[in-house]
Design a protein around this motif. Structure first.
Motif, PDB file in Angstrom:
ATOM      1  N   GLU A 174       0.804  -1.216   0.000  1.00  0.00           N
ATOM      2  CA  GLU A 174       0.000   0.000   0.000  1.00  0.00           C
ATOM      3  C   GLU A 174       0.844   1.277   0.000  1.00  0.00           C
ATOM      4  OE1 GLU A 174      -3.110   0.072   2.915  1.00  0.00           O
ATOM      5  OE2 GLU A 174      -3.850  -1.916   2.365  1.00  0.00           O
ATOM      6  N   HIS A 209      -0.193   3.858  -2.516  1.00  0.00           N
ATOM      7  CA  HIS A 209      -1.539   4.398  -2.363  1.00  0.00           C
ATOM      8  C   HIS A 209      -1.572   5.646  -1.482  1.00  0.00           C
ATOM      9  CE1 HIS A 209      -2.961  -0.058  -2.967  1.00  0.00           C
ATOM     10  NE2 HIS A 209      -2.265   0.418  -3.983  1.00  0.00           N
ATOM     11  N   LEU A 266       1.440   7.301  -8.847  1.00  0.00           N
ATOM     12  CA  LEU A 266      -0.018   7.359  -8.880  1.00  0.00           C
ATOM     13  C   LEU A 266      -0.480   8.778  -8.582  1.00  0.00           C
ATOM     14  CD1 LEU A 266      -0.977   4.117  -6.906  1.00  0.00           C
ATOM     15  CD2 LEU A 266      -0.629   4.392  -9.364  1.00  0.00           C
ATOM     16  N   GLU A 307      -6.139   8.309  -8.363  1.00  0.00           N
ATOM     17  CA  GLU A 307      -5.913   6.870  -8.375  1.00  0.00           C
ATOM     18  C   GLU A 307      -5.567   6.349  -6.981  1.00  0.00           C
ATOM     19  OE1 GLU A 307      -5.521   2.913  -9.773  1.00  0.00           O
ATOM     20  OE2 GLU A 307      -6.652   4.689 -10.381  1.00  0.00           O
ATOM     21  N   CYS A 308      -4.820   7.122  -6.219  1.00  0.00           N
ATOM     22  CA  CYS A 308      -4.543   6.723  -4.829  1.00  0.00           C
ATOM     23  C   CYS A 308      -5.842   6.552  -4.047  1.00  0.00           C
ATOM     24  CB  CYS A 308      -3.686   7.784  -4.142  1.00  0.00           C
ATOM     25  SG  CYS A 308      -1.981   7.887  -4.692  1.00  0.00           S
ATOM     26  N   ARG A 337      -8.901   6.168  -5.208  1.00  0.00           N
ATOM     27  CA  ARG A 337      -9.719   5.090  -5.766  1.00  0.00           C
ATOM     28  C   ARG A 337      -9.295   3.741  -5.193  1.00  0.00           C
ATOM     29  NH1 ARG A 337      -9.985   1.018  -8.991  1.00  0.00           N
ATOM     30  NH2 ARG A 337      -7.739   1.071  -9.406  1.00  0.00           N
ATOM     31  N   ARG A 338      -8.005   3.502  -5.145  1.00  0.00           N
ATOM     32  CA  ARG A 338      -7.520   2.220  -4.627  1.00  0.00           C
ATOM     33  C   ARG A 338      -7.821   2.061  -3.145  1.00  0.00           C
ATOM     34  NH1 ARG A 338      -1.834   0.508  -7.562  1.00  0.00           N
ATOM     35  NH2 ARG A 338      -2.376   1.163  -9.679  1.00  0.00           N
ATOM     36  N   ALA A 388     -11.564   1.301  -2.747  1.00  0.00           N
ATOM     37  CA  ALA A 388     -11.830  -0.088  -3.125  1.00  0.00           C
ATOM     38  C   ALA A 388     -11.353  -1.043  -2.042  1.00  0.00           C
ATOM     39  CB  ALA A 388     -11.154  -0.402  -4.456  1.00  0.00           C
ATOM     40  N   GLN A 389     -10.169  -0.773  -1.494  1.00  0.00           N
ATOM     41  CA  GLN A 389      -9.643  -1.629  -0.428  1.00  0.00           C
ATOM     42  C   GLN A 389     -10.531  -1.573   0.804  1.00  0.00           C
ATOM     43  OE1 GLN A 389      -8.060  -0.783   2.770  1.00  0.00           O
ATOM     44  NE2 GLN A 389      -8.063  -3.012   3.067  1.00  0.00           N
ATOM     45  N   THR A 411     -14.556   2.101  -8.584  1.00  0.00           N
ATOM     46  CA  THR A 411     -13.906   1.181  -7.642  1.00  0.00           C
ATOM     47  C   THR A 411     -14.294  -0.275  -7.851  1.00  0.00           C
ATOM     48  OG1 THR A 411     -15.703   1.473  -6.047  1.00  0.00           O
ATOM     49  CG2 THR A 411     -13.776   2.952  -5.845  1.00  0.00           C
TER      50      THR A 411
END
Length: 406
Positions: free
Chosen positions: A115, A118, A217, A221-222, A224-225, A228-229, A260
């Motif tokens: 991570e 992220h 990133l 995008e950071c 978004r990830r 999602a996580q 996501t």
């Protein structure tokens, strides 16, 4: 306040179904993945909160214990913190591969090393702000001195760097301490190990694997990830739940939620739009519920509004509440049993006795699970006896003592 975005739910869930999805996602329903162990728990949760309080054990030890059972406490520490191998006369740049690092997520947390990219958005935001709440007298000189020491001598604690305080109160940090924490905030320095609760600092360029190191990133995008996580770690969640998991802003979640992979759902009684992990929806949760005591910093319950919504259970940490005003005790740990929060206990240790200083239970059905949880916790921390001091119901207290004696 930003309005909730309009979404069309793909399915409806009962409150019980949502609760079971969350329990499975957090590792409390179904057979625990013992082969993956502590590192598997960390990857599944995405963040394990750290805290200085140690009653039964520190919170980051209690998190895998609650899911895996009596995993050895030494094994927990070694699973989180991969120490640098003994390199003898080798240069301090000798490679090693950490499994985790420490950074600001929900709070100060242990995070899977994967991570690191992220949180580039947060490191950039720190740099843009230009300072911590502590102000350095000569930031350029102080930071350069820390970096030079780490480059020359390898990973070091604050003490090894010269000391963390000026001699006053705990917040009266030394220039070196302020500098190294600023460098950690901004990503030039990283903590991938603790020794005796002390952070061990190293150069990020040396500690973080090359394929993860570079902050390529963009902010979107950071986020978004991370959303999602968080969705996968919670199973089903509202927008505010998703934001709270890694301390994002609600508008940041709204901006990325559609990308996501999380799907909109309606949950009975929640009254707010929610999103679920499609993998969680694909198979109904089955298996055995864990019976255990939970750290107040456990990610299942660290978001108080979500805990109340899902479990009809109001909980707060009272460690920082003046003793006369405490209701449930210094470090009251909720009891998870049958997929519900069935009570709480404020534990302590006296020699080899685990002391339940204050206990409350939601009826007679909670007595046996409470006894089981107390006995297992006692054994885990090396106690061979359990003593009940106070209970808010004298009848349940007598029943609990009898159960423990049986």
């Amino acid at each position: 306040m930003t309005a909730e975005p309009a979404v069309q739910p793909v399915t409806s869930l009962s409150a019980d179904e949502a609760r079971r999805l969350a329990l499975r996602a957090q590792g409390f329903l179904g057979a625990p993945d013992r082969r993956a162990g502590v590192r598997g728990v960390l990857r599944r949760l995405g963040a394990v909160q750290l805290d200085t309080i140690s009653v039964l054990a520190r919170s980051h030890e209690l998190i895998p214990y609650a899911r895996l059972g009596a995993v050895g406490r030494t094994a927990v520490e070694s699973a989180y913190w991969t120490p640098r191998p003994d390199t003898g006369d080798a240069a301090p740049e000798a490679a090693y591969a950490p499994h985790s690092f420490e950074y600001w997520s929900h709070a100060a947390c242990i995070l899977p090393i994967e991570e690191w990219p992220h949180f580039a958005f947060r490191r950039r935001a720190m740099r843009a702000r230009g300072h911590r709440w502590h102000v350095m007298k000569d930031s350029q000189r102080s930071c350069a001195a820390v970096l030079d020491r780490l480059k020359a001598d390898g990973p070091l604690t604050t003490t090894q760097l010269g000391g963390g305080r000026n001699g006053g109160e705990w917040w009266d940090w030394s220039e070196t301490k302020i500098a190294v924490e600023w460098l950690l905030d901004t990503g030039e320095v990283v903590c991938t190990e603790r020794r005796g609760w002390k952070r061990v600092y190293d150069l990020a360029e040396r500690a973080i694997p090359d394929d993860l190191l570079h902050d390529e990133l963009d902010d979107t995008e950071c986020v978004r990830r991370l959303v999602a996580q968080a969705g996968a770690a919670m199973g089903v969640a509202t927008r505010s739940d998703l934001a709270d998991y890694h301390r994002l802003k609600a508008q940041q979640v709204s901006a990325v939620i559609g990308d996501t992979g999380l799907v909109p759902v309606e949950v009975e009684g929640w009254g707010k739009p929610a999103w679920a992990d499609p993998a969680a929806l694909a198979e109904p949760p089955r298996g055995r519920h864990r019976t255990t005591l939970l750290s107040p910093f456990d990610s299942l319950i660290w978001d108080r509004p979500r805990t109340e919504r899902m479990f009809d259970f109001t909980h707060r940490l009272e460690a920082y509440v003046p003793k006369p005003k405490r209701i449930h005790g210094y470090f009251a740990m909720p009891l998870l049993a049958g997929g519900k929060l069935a009570g709480r206990v404020d534990p302590a240790r006296e020699g080899t006795t685990l002391v339940a200083r204050q206990v409350s239970m939601r009826g007679p059905k909670a007595v046996r699970p409470m006894a089981q949880a107390l006995q297992e916790a006692a054994s885990w921390v090396g106690c061979d006896n359990v003593r009940i001091d106070r209970c808010d119901d004298p009848v349940l207290r007598a029943a609990l003592i009898a159960e423990l004696s049986g």
